[in-house]
Design a protein around this motif. Sequence first.
Motif, PDB file in Angstrom:
ATOM      1  N   ARG A 172       0.831  -1.204   0.000  1.00 41.03           N
ATOM      2  CA  ARG A 172       0.000   0.000   0.000  1.00 41.03           C
ATOM      3  C   ARG A 172       0.866   1.254   0.000  1.00 41.03           C
ATOM      4  O   ARG A 172       2.036   1.225   0.390  1.00 41.03           O
ATOM      5  N   ALA A 173       0.287   2.365  -0.428  1.00 42.77           N
ATOM      6  CA  ALA A 173       0.972   3.656  -0.329  1.00 42.77           C
ATOM      7  C   ALA A 173       1.193   3.982   1.145  1.00 42.77           C
ATOM      8  O   ALA A 173       0.266   3.873   1.955  1.00 42.77           O
ATOM      9  N   ILE A 174       2.415   4.354   1.502  1.00 44.62           N
ATOM     10  CA  ILE A 174       2.697   4.794   2.862  1.00 44.62           C
ATOM     11  C   ILE A 174       2.558   6.309   2.888  1.00 44.62           C
ATOM     12  O   ILE A 174       3.230   7.024   2.150  1.00 44.62           O
ATOM     13  N   VAL A 175       1.657   6.793   3.736  1.00 48.90           N
ATOM     14  CA  VAL A 175       1.203   8.182   3.716  1.00 48.90           C
ATOM     15  C   VAL A 175       2.169   9.082   4.480  1.00 48.90           C
ATOM     16  O   VAL A 175       2.841   8.648   5.423  1.00 48.90           O
ATOM     17  N   TRP A 176       2.213  10.340   4.082  1.00 48.77           N
ATOM     18  CA  TRP A 176       3.102  11.308   4.712  1.00 48.77           C
ATOM     19  C   TRP A 176       2.915  11.373   6.221  1.00 48.77           C
ATOM     20  O   TRP A 176       3.852  11.648   6.966  1.00 48.77           O
ATOM     21  N   GLN A 177       1.713  11.086   6.700  1.00 49.81           N
ATOM     22  CA  GLN A 177       1.442  11.142   8.144  1.00 49.81           C
ATOM     23  C   GLN A 177       2.025   9.954   8.906  1.00 49.81           C
ATOM     24  O   GLN A 177       2.095   9.985  10.128  1.00 49.81           O
ATOM     25  N   CYS A 178       2.437   8.910   8.205  1.00 47.27           N
ATOM     26  CA  CYS A 178       2.844   7.656   8.839  1.00 47.27           C
ATOM     27  C   CYS A 178       4.147   7.822   9.613  1.00 47.27           C
ATOM     28  O   CYS A 178       5.116   8.394   9.110  1.00 47.27           O
ATOM     29  N   PHE A 199       1.058  18.694  10.991  1.00 47.77           N
ATOM     30  CA  PHE A 199       0.558  17.399  10.541  1.00 47.77           C
ATOM     31  C   PHE A 199      -0.964  17.285  10.602  1.00 47.77           C
ATOM     32  O   PHE A 199      -1.574  16.641   9.752  1.00 47.77           O
ATOM     33  N   VAL A 200      -1.583  17.855  11.615  1.00 51.48           N
ATOM     34  CA  VAL A 200      -3.033  17.707  11.794  1.00 51.48           C
ATOM     35  C   VAL A 200      -3.672  19.083  11.903  1.00 51.48           C
ATOM     36  O   VAL A 200      -3.438  19.811  12.862  1.00 51.48           O
ATOM     37  N   CYS A 201      -4.455  19.432  10.898  1.00 53.55           N
ATOM     38  CA  CYS A 201      -5.178  20.706  10.896  1.00 53.55           C
ATOM     39  C   CYS A 201      -6.661  20.385  10.685  1.00 53.55           C
ATOM     40  O   CYS A 201      -7.374  20.083  11.631  1.00 53.55           O
ATOM     41  N   GLY A 202      -7.122  20.405   9.451  1.00 55.90           N
ATOM     42  CA  GLY A 202      -8.505  20.039   9.174  1.00 55.90           C
ATOM     43  C   GLY A 202      -8.844  18.616   9.597  1.00 55.90           C
ATOM     44  O   GLY A 202     -10.005  18.302   9.883  1.00 55.90           O
ATOM     45  N   ALA A 203      -7.833  17.757   9.663  1.00 56.11           N
ATOM     46  CA  ALA A 203      -8.066  16.382  10.112  1.00 56.11           C
ATOM     47  C   ALA A 203      -8.588  16.341  11.543  1.00 56.11           C
ATOM     48  O   ALA A 203      -9.231  15.369  11.954  1.00 56.11           O
ATOM     49  N   ALA A 235      -1.950  16.287  18.287  1.00 57.08           N
ATOM     50  CA  ALA A 235      -0.706  15.612  17.879  1.00 57.08           C
ATOM     51  C   ALA A 235      -0.974  14.125  17.674  1.00 57.08           C
ATOM     52  O   ALA A 235      -0.325  13.270  18.282  1.00 57.08           O
ATOM     53  N   PHE A 236      -1.932  13.823  16.794  1.00 61.07           N
ATOM     54  CA  PHE A 236      -2.350  12.434  16.613  1.00 61.07           C
ATOM     55  C   PHE A 236      -1.260  11.577  15.978  1.00 61.07           C
ATOM     56  O   PHE A 236      -1.226  10.364  16.179  1.00 61.07           O
ATOM     57  N   CYS A 237      -0.395  12.198  15.217  1.00 61.12           N
ATOM     58  CA  CYS A 237       0.707  11.456  14.583  1.00 61.12           C
ATOM     59  C   CYS A 237       2.008  12.234  14.781  1.00 61.12           C
ATOM     60  O   CYS A 237       2.803  12.380  13.865  1.00 61.12           O
ATOM     61  N   GLY A 238       2.203  12.721  16.001  1.00 63.38           N
ATOM     62  CA  GLY A 238       3.389  13.519  16.296  1.00 63.38           C
ATOM     63  C   GLY A 238       3.148  14.981  15.981  1.00 63.38           C
ATOM     64  O   GLY A 238       2.068  15.379  15.540  1.00 63.38           O
ATOM     65  N   LEU A 239       4.164  15.782  16.228  1.00 60.27           N
ATOM     66  CA  LEU A 239       4.109  17.210  15.920  1.00 60.27           C
ATOM     67  C   LEU A 239       5.139  17.536  14.851  1.00 60.27           C
ATOM     68  O   LEU A 239       6.286  17.081  14.911  1.00 60.27           O
ATOM     69  N   GLY A 240       4.716  18.341  13.877  1.00 55.64           N
ATOM     70  CA  GLY A 240       5.632  18.795  12.836  1.00 55.64           C
ATOM     71  C   GLY A 240       6.369  20.043  13.275  1.00 55.64           C
ATOM     72  O   GLY A 240       6.739  20.202  14.442  1.00 55.64           O
ATOM     73  N   ALA A 241       6.585  20.968  12.344  1.00 53.96           N
ATOM     74  CA  ALA A 241       7.341  22.186  12.634  1.00 53.96           C
ATOM     75  C   ALA A 241       6.587  23.027  13.665  1.00 53.96           C
ATOM     76  O   ALA A 241       5.352  23.063  13.663  1.00 53.96           O
ATOM     77  N   ALA A 246       5.209  12.671  19.998  1.00 52.37           N
ATOM     78  CA  ALA A 246       4.166  13.442  20.678  1.00 52.37           C
ATOM     79  C   ALA A 246       2.794  12.837  20.370  1.00 52.37           C
ATOM     80  O   ALA A 246       2.577  12.252  19.310  1.00 52.37           O
ATOM     81  N   ARG A 247       1.871  12.994  21.303  1.00 51.03           N
ATOM     82  CA  ARG A 247       0.510  12.511  21.093  1.00 51.03           C
ATOM     83  C   ARG A 247      -0.481  13.570  21.559  1.00 51.03           C
ATOM     84  O   ARG A 247      -0.153  14.441  22.367  1.00 51.03           O
ATOM     85  N   GLY A 248      -1.700  13.488  21.059  1.00 47.02           N
ATOM     86  CA  GLY A 248      -2.695  14.511  21.304  1.00 47.02           C
ATOM     87  C   GLY A 248      -3.127  14.610  22.757  1.00 47.02           C
ATOM     88  O   GLY A 248      -3.154  13.609  23.480  1.00 47.02           O
ATOM     89  N   VAL A 249      -3.457  15.826  23.177  1.00 47.37           N
ATOM     90  CA  VAL A 249      -3.959  16.057  24.524  1.00 47.37           C
ATOM     91  C   VAL A 249      -5.088  17.095  24.482  1.00 47.37           C
ATOM     92  O   VAL A 249      -5.156  17.915  23.576  1.00 47.37           O
TER      93      VAL A 249
END
Length: 497
Positions: free
Chosen positions: A98-104, A305-309, A345-351, A358-361
């Motif tokens: 499968r395609a490995i997604v940028w969020q992975c 990494f997570v905005c509209g998501a 921070a469902f899949c870590g934190l970007g810039a 990191a995980r969401g809180v």
Amino acid sequence: MPKYLMALDQGTTGSRCILFDTAGVPICSAAKEYTQYFPNDGWVEHDPQQIFDTQIEVAKEAMLRAGANAADILAVGITNQRETVIVWDKETGKPVYRAIVWQCRRTADFCAELKQSGAEAMIKDKTGLVCDPYFSASKIRWILQNVNGAAEKARDGRLLCGTVDTWLMWKLSGGKIFATDCSNASRTMLFNLRTLDWDDELLALFGVPRSMLPQVLPSAGLFGYTAPEIFGAPIPIAGVAGDQQAAMFGQGCHTPGDVKNTYGTGGFLLMNIGGLCVTPKNGLLTTIAWKIDGEVTYACEGSVFVCGAAVQWLRDGLGLIQTAAETEEIAASVENSGGVYVVPAFCGLGAPYWDPYARGVICGITRATERAHIVRATLESMAYQTNDLLTAIERECGVKLTKLRADGGAAANNFLLSFQSDISGLPVLRPKCIETTALGAALLAGLGIGIYRNLAETQKNLAPDRIFQPTLSATARETQLAGWRTAVSRATLGGLS
């Protein structure tokens, strides 16, 4: 019949097609979501065939709505989710995984090992990127090491790989086009920003044979033609750019210092830095915006990494809302967030944090907390994360920003852009067409076939639809930002590096 520019906008959660007239006005569109796979914690995958099938479905649907056939389409422009990578068999055309997604985040430990070995400085200097599982290189390495027989096939020249634009062009052309553009190549962590070629040292580091990789072409120009059987006749593919670079182009950010932020699945802030190719600091990236007529334009970028998501999570994960559109009214129904902060921070934190662990809180919940406070805090998190990037980019480039251009699906939310203006202290400009990613792809395609003679002609009709002005006092702004920084510290392992 009128003539159209077709934009194929292949995003993280769905495929979209928009037909534009030659003035850059959207005429009709179609969109379709597709399946997200989460096989393990922090892993995200897509089905490559479903990516292609949904993209063709929406293209044909848009043509049907416009009453258009292939002869009415002047050119196709492609824009795509970046860093997501696909490896497929050269002979059969079937993906080996499968395609490995940028969020992975599955390659976080390997990237940590590279950092510990001291390789990050070399990676950053050559690619403008930090050593993070966000980018394509470690994903390709994982497939080659974990799919039975893949490494051997790759060494024998029997496998191909590419970002989503490459996969779409290969499929659209019946296997005749194996190419990408500079903007997408610059997101793989295998492309040297200065030599404008795949880098042998990086290929060796990640174990990727050069034979797997596509030809790198300018962002505007003829890539090839669609196979006749797909749309009924061949159509030229003449513009390609990663989604954020396409949005930047569609916003008319052609002058150094121009800044835009796209509120999509993720959030992406890019500033045009002209011909400067610099080694980035402050947790930001240097990337190629586009290459046109032999000239490369670079950009300084920060990625969330997570905005509209996060809104999608409110709907699908928590069941707090039924549609994204209703969040505006819900958020405005309370005076403030009631002290609640959401760090998605469902899949870590970007810039600028770059913390894959990191995980969401959700912070600040009391007995008085209601659904509206959590919804509002989730929208506010998009603006807070964007403000982190604005602060970093001012520090990185030594400039004082005077305005922010906003686009993407969530930019339709008036509460979000109003809060963004308040928390950043900047005017926020929303264009008439918020689908600037697709618009940028269409304009690049028009430029590629000569409909537009120069950059100036691509932006004749670009104008803001609304400008949001800040109303929050400096003291109130700093109080709220201090609360955000505290919330982020709860989500990260090491805080801001």
